[in-house]
Design a protein around this motif. Structure first.
Motif, PDB file in Angstrom:
ATOM      1  N   ASP A 133      37.797  31.108  80.458  1.00  0.00           N
ATOM      2  CA  ASP A 133      38.017  31.618  81.814  1.00  0.00           C
ATOM      3  C   ASP A 133      36.866  32.493  82.290  1.00  0.00           C
ATOM      4  N   LYS A 134      36.070  33.005  81.335  1.00  0.00           N
ATOM      5  CA  LYS A 134      34.887  33.800  81.673  1.00  0.00           C
ATOM      6  C   LYS A 134      33.611  32.962  81.611  1.00  0.00           C
ATOM      7  N   ASN A 135      33.787  31.640  81.545  1.00  0.00           N
ATOM      8  CA  ASN A 135      32.660  30.698  81.523  1.00  0.00           C
ATOM      9  C   ASN A 135      31.737  30.901  80.323  1.00  0.00           C
ATOM     10  N   MET A 136      32.323  31.254  79.191  1.00  0.00           N
ATOM     11  CA  MET A 136      31.532  31.455  77.989  1.00  0.00           C
ATOM     12  C   MET A 136      31.540  30.205  77.109  1.00  0.00           C
ATOM     13  N   MET A 137      30.478  30.036  76.332  1.00  0.00           N
ATOM     14  CA  MET A 137      30.465  29.013  75.300  1.00  0.00           C
ATOM     15  C   MET A 137      31.473  29.398  74.220  1.00  0.00           C
ATOM     16  N   ILE A 138      32.107  28.391  73.615  1.00  0.00           N
ATOM     17  CA  ILE A 138      33.176  28.619  72.647  1.00  0.00           C
ATOM     18  C   ILE A 138      32.723  28.191  71.261  1.00  0.00           C
ATOM     19  N   GLY A 139      32.826  29.128  70.316  1.00  0.00           N
ATOM     20  CA  GLY A 139      32.480  28.846  68.934  1.00  0.00           C
ATOM     21  C   GLY A 139      33.662  29.072  68.016  1.00  0.00           C
ATOM     22  N   ALA A 140      33.866  28.125  67.101  1.00  0.00           N
ATOM     23  CA  ALA A 140      34.940  28.227  66.107  1.00  0.00           C
ATOM     24  C   ALA A 140      34.329  28.521  64.744  1.00  0.00           C
ATOM     25  N   TYR A 141      34.583  29.735  64.232  1.00  0.00           N
ATOM     26  CA  TYR A 141      34.217  30.087  62.861  1.00  0.00           C
ATOM     27  C   TYR A 141      35.231  29.423  61.938  1.00  0.00           C
ATOM     28  N   TYR A 142      34.748  28.824  60.853  1.00  0.00           N
ATOM     29  CA  TYR A 142      35.637  28.215  59.862  1.00  0.00           C
ATOM     30  C   TYR A 142      35.015  28.405  58.491  1.00  0.00           C
ATOM     31  N   SER A 143      35.805  28.898  57.555  1.00  0.00           N
ATOM     32  CA  SER A 143      35.334  29.099  56.186  1.00  0.00           C
ATOM     33  C   SER A 143      35.466  27.812  55.392  1.00  0.00           C
ATOM     34  N   LYS A 144      34.363  27.370  54.804  1.00  0.00           N
ATOM     35  CA  LYS A 144      34.423  26.182  53.938  1.00  0.00           C
ATOM     36  C   LYS A 144      35.235  26.463  52.669  1.00  0.00           C
ATOM     37  N   PRO A 145      35.012  27.568  51.963  1.00  0.00           N
ATOM     38  CA  PRO A 145      35.911  27.887  50.854  1.00  0.00           C
ATOM     39  C   PRO A 145      37.270  28.337  51.375  1.00  0.00           C
ATOM     40  N   ASP A 146      38.313  28.103  50.604  1.00  0.00           N
ATOM     41  CA  ASP A 146      39.669  28.520  50.959  1.00  0.00           C
ATOM     42  C   ASP A 146      40.349  29.011  49.681  1.00  0.00           C
ATOM     43  N   TRP A 147      40.360  30.332  49.499  1.00  0.00           N
ATOM     44  CA  TRP A 147      40.853  30.900  48.248  1.00  0.00           C
ATOM     45  C   TRP A 147      42.374  30.846  48.120  1.00  0.00           C
ATOM     46  N   HIS A 148      43.072  30.495  49.166  1.00  0.00           N
ATOM     47  CA  HIS A 148      44.524  30.346  49.094  1.00  0.00           C
ATOM     48  C   HIS A 148      44.935  28.936  48.711  1.00  0.00           C
ATOM     49  N   SER A 149      44.051  27.982  48.907  1.00  0.00           N
ATOM     50  CA  SER A 149      44.388  26.580  48.649  1.00  0.00           C
ATOM     51  C   SER A 149      44.417  26.280  47.156  1.00  0.00           C
ATOM     52  N   GLN A 150      45.453  25.558  46.737  1.00  0.00           N
ATOM     53  CA  GLN A 150      45.545  25.122  45.339  1.00  0.00           C
ATOM     54  C   GLN A 150      44.488  24.068  45.007  1.00  0.00           C
ATOM     55  N   TYR A 151      43.838  23.557  46.016  1.00  0.00           N
ATOM     56  CA  TYR A 151      42.768  22.601  45.777  1.00  0.00           C
ATOM     57  C   TYR A 151      41.414  23.282  45.635  1.00  0.00           C
ATOM     58  N   PHE A 152      41.359  24.591  45.867  1.00  0.00           N
ATOM     59  CA  PHE A 152      40.114  25.338  45.686  1.00  0.00           C
ATOM     60  C   PHE A 152      40.279  26.375  44.568  1.00  0.00           C
ATOM     61  N   TRP A 153      41.198  27.293  44.726  1.00  0.00           N
ATOM     62  CA  TRP A 153      41.581  28.195  43.625  1.00  0.00           C
ATOM     63  C   TRP A 153      42.924  27.699  43.095  1.00  0.00           C
ATOM     64  N   TRP A 154      42.871  26.993  42.015  1.00  0.00           N
ATOM     65  CA  TRP A 154      44.030  26.377  41.384  1.00  0.00           C
ATOM     66  C   TRP A 154      44.698  27.406  40.476  1.00  0.00           C
ATOM     67  N   ASP A 155      45.997  27.637  40.655  1.00  0.00           N
ATOM     68  CA  ASP A 155      46.708  28.653  39.865  1.00  0.00           C
ATOM     69  C   ASP A 155      46.689  28.365  38.370  1.00  0.00           C
ATOM     70  N   TYR A 156      46.445  27.132  37.998  1.00  0.00           N
ATOM     71  CA  TYR A 156      46.385  26.775  36.585  1.00  0.00           C
ATOM     72  C   TYR A 156      45.209  27.457  35.893  1.00  0.00           C
ATOM     73  N   ARG A 157      44.201  27.836  36.660  1.00  0.00           N
ATOM     74  CA  ARG A 157      43.004  28.480  36.125  1.00  0.00           C
ATOM     75  C   ARG A 157      42.883  29.903  36.674  1.00  0.00           C
ATOM     76  N   ALA A 158      42.104  30.716  35.976  1.00  0.00           N
ATOM     77  CA  ALA A 158      41.763  32.045  36.492  1.00  0.00           C
ATOM     78  C   ALA A 158      40.802  31.899  37.666  1.00  0.00           C
ATOM     79  N   THR A 159      40.629  32.967  38.421  1.00  0.00           N
ATOM     80  CA  THR A 159      39.693  32.949  39.562  1.00  0.00           C
ATOM     81  C   THR A 159      38.550  33.922  39.263  1.00  0.00           C
ATOM     82  N   PRO A 160      37.546  33.483  38.506  1.00  0.00           N
ATOM     83  CA  PRO A 160      36.498  34.395  38.040  1.00  0.00           C
ATOM     84  C   PRO A 160      35.519  34.848  39.110  1.00  0.00           C
ATOM     85  N   ASP A 161      35.371  34.070  40.200  1.00  0.00           N
ATOM     86  CA  ASP A 161      34.394  34.433  41.225  1.00  0.00           C
ATOM     87  C   ASP A 161      34.718  33.667  42.503  1.00  0.00           C
TER      88      ASP A 161
END
Length: 479
Positions: A168-196
């Motif tokens: 509405d203010k005629n601004m360009m729109i940017g979407a920040y998105y994190s490639k890593p996802d520390w909540h996802s079981q496909y990235f930080w799997w609970d079966y393993r520790a999260t060392p870093d």
């Protein structure tokens, strides 16, 4: 119940992390790859004209007022003073903040109004940070703002209302998105520790799991670029998620562990998909130099030299990216000086401003932005739509060039500094007979060439009138 002592300690982490990054601009020998798609080129050059944008970090970390995401990483630089709480319990507490995040005051119009008054021309908003909490109504996880206590609010799909308010203010729109996802079981799997910060399993041994993460990432990026109107910029953070062969000295200088395998999300496929959804969208795969880094993004500092390649310094207004209690905000004069230097060196300034947990900018943030905007209302001609020149500086003076070959000499002034009776410079000579003016003033200034210098006289009335400002801008026609 998370103790107040630990809250305070993690707040300190935010400032320590900011200090760690401040003025650290990593050199790189990788050549910039200018885009070849005409639609991307057109949007990139339009973005380069804008010069000044706002980066808004907002998520569950605003509830206690702590550093965004990073406190759940198990790396040496992270310190939590409360040693009675286990790391696993801390992560559960942190992720459980989603049940307390209920921003009833959420007012994206206030944000957009403040940004517009500041003279900002584009926004980058965190649709998801590394902690995996989604600020848009994704259909691929329940860990989102529209699934907690805020779900029945009419503005529960937060990103939609943020983007609409800034459009509405005629601004360009940017979407920040994190490639890593520390909540996802496909990235930080609970079966393993999260060392870093990296994926916590060997992708080579568990290809199915990683492929599920890649599919999840593509699905979310498809949502963002399909369901939220026109998006101009896809701003991808988390540069350690990258092909192994792209790891360079810059990446090694971060001090983070480097796995022996690629954390590859198939950027060519991502680019093809999002550009089918959004023609000409800029892709900023931060720090992964190549065809998917349409502009570069040094953080919390400014490169030493001018660069003709497109770039943007992302710098916080306060000491932290998101909201933290009692943050100390930069004076508007300081931000104006940063903007002048960045633009003269060929870049844009993306200023980080974090809303409170209730969804509002603080009065101190708003007032700083208004003060910056008041200066740009008068002097913006020397900032917007300009380009850098090789002789971008002479002493305290910075120079920019307009598209009609006009030149601007910009003199930053410190608090209490008085304008002298003349301004002189040895580069970027005025054309013979050129008229020199101060932006915002109508009178022509007397000038002469003397011993290889241009000497511009400043009459006493202007010395008195302009001495209290953050900077003055001379305009003239160059040779």
């Amino acid at each position: 119940m998370f103790s107040k002592i630990l809250w305070t300690w993690v707040i300190l982490i935010a400032f320590a992390f900011g200090a760690q990054a401040q003025n650290t601009i990593h050199p790189t020998s990788s050549e910039y790859e200018y885009p070849t798609d005409p639609k991307v080129v057109e949007k990139l050059e339009h973005w380069r004209d804008q010069k000044f944008g706002i980066l808004i970090h907002w998520g569950i970390y605003a509830v206690p007022g702590i550093v965004e995401s990073w406190s759940i990483v198990n790396e040496d630089w992270i310190n939590r003073r409360d040693t009675t709480q286990s790391y696993e319990d801390y992560k559960k507490w942190y992720w459980g903040l989603s049940e307390k995040f209920n921003p009833q005051g959420f007012d994206p119009t206030q944000w957009a109004d403040a940004a517009a008054k500041a003279g900002m021309k584009y926004v980058v908003f965190t649709t998801k940070h590394h902690d995996g909490f989604n600020m848009f109504d994704t259909q691929f996880t329940d860990y989102k703002i529209s699934n907690g206590p805020f779900k029945n609010n009419p503005k529960a799909d937060v990103a939609k209302y943020v983007f609409d308010a800034f459009r509405d203010k005629n601004m360009m729109i940017g979407a920040y998105y994190s490639k890593p996802d520390w909540h996802s079981q496909y990235f930080w799997w609970d079966y393993r520790a999260t060392p870093d910060r990296n994926v916590n399993y060997d992708i080579r041994k568990h290809p199915w799991r990683w492929n599920q993460f890649v599919k999840f990432t593509h699905n979310q990026l498809n949502e963002i670029t399909s369901n939220y109107g026109a998006i101009d910029i896809l701003w991808l953070d988390g540069g350690w998620v990258r092909p192994l062969e792209t790891v360079n000295e810059e990446v090694l200088s971060w001090g983070a562990p480097i796995p022996e395998f690629s954390q590859e999300i198939d950027m060519p496929k991502v680019a093809e998909m999002v550009r089918e959804n959004q023609e000409g969208i800029l892709i900023v795969d931060r720090t992964v130099h190549g065809p998917f880094e349409n502009y570069r993004t040094p953080e919390q500092g400014i490169p030493a030299e001018m660069s003709p390649d497109p770039w943007e310094s992302c710098i916080t207004l306060g000491g932290a990216w998101g909201y933290v209690p009692n943050d100390k905000f930069k004076p508007s004069r300081k931000v104006i000086h940063l903007l002048i230097e960045i633009v003269a060196k060929g870049g844009n300034l993306l200023l980080g401003v974090g809303p409170t947990a209730d969804g509002l900018f603080l009065p101190e943030q708003v007032s700083r932005l208004e003060e910056i905007g008041a200066w740009l209302d008068v002097n913006g001609e020397g900032i917007y739509n300009t380009r850098a020149i090789e002789t971008f500086k002479d002493g305290k003076l910075y120079f920019t060039k307009g598209k009609a070959n006009e030149l601007f000499a910009i003199l930053p002034l410190e608090e209490g500094e008085q304008l002298e009776s003349s301004i002189s410079f040895e580069v970027n000579d005025p054309k013979k007979g050129s008229k020199i003016t101060v932006l915002g003033e109508s009178q022509s200034l007397k000038w002469k060439s003397e011993n290889g210098k241009t000497v511009v006289s400043i009459p006493k009335n202007l010395q008195k009138k302009l001495s209290g400002g953050a900077a003055i801008v001379l305009k003239y026609e160059g040779n």
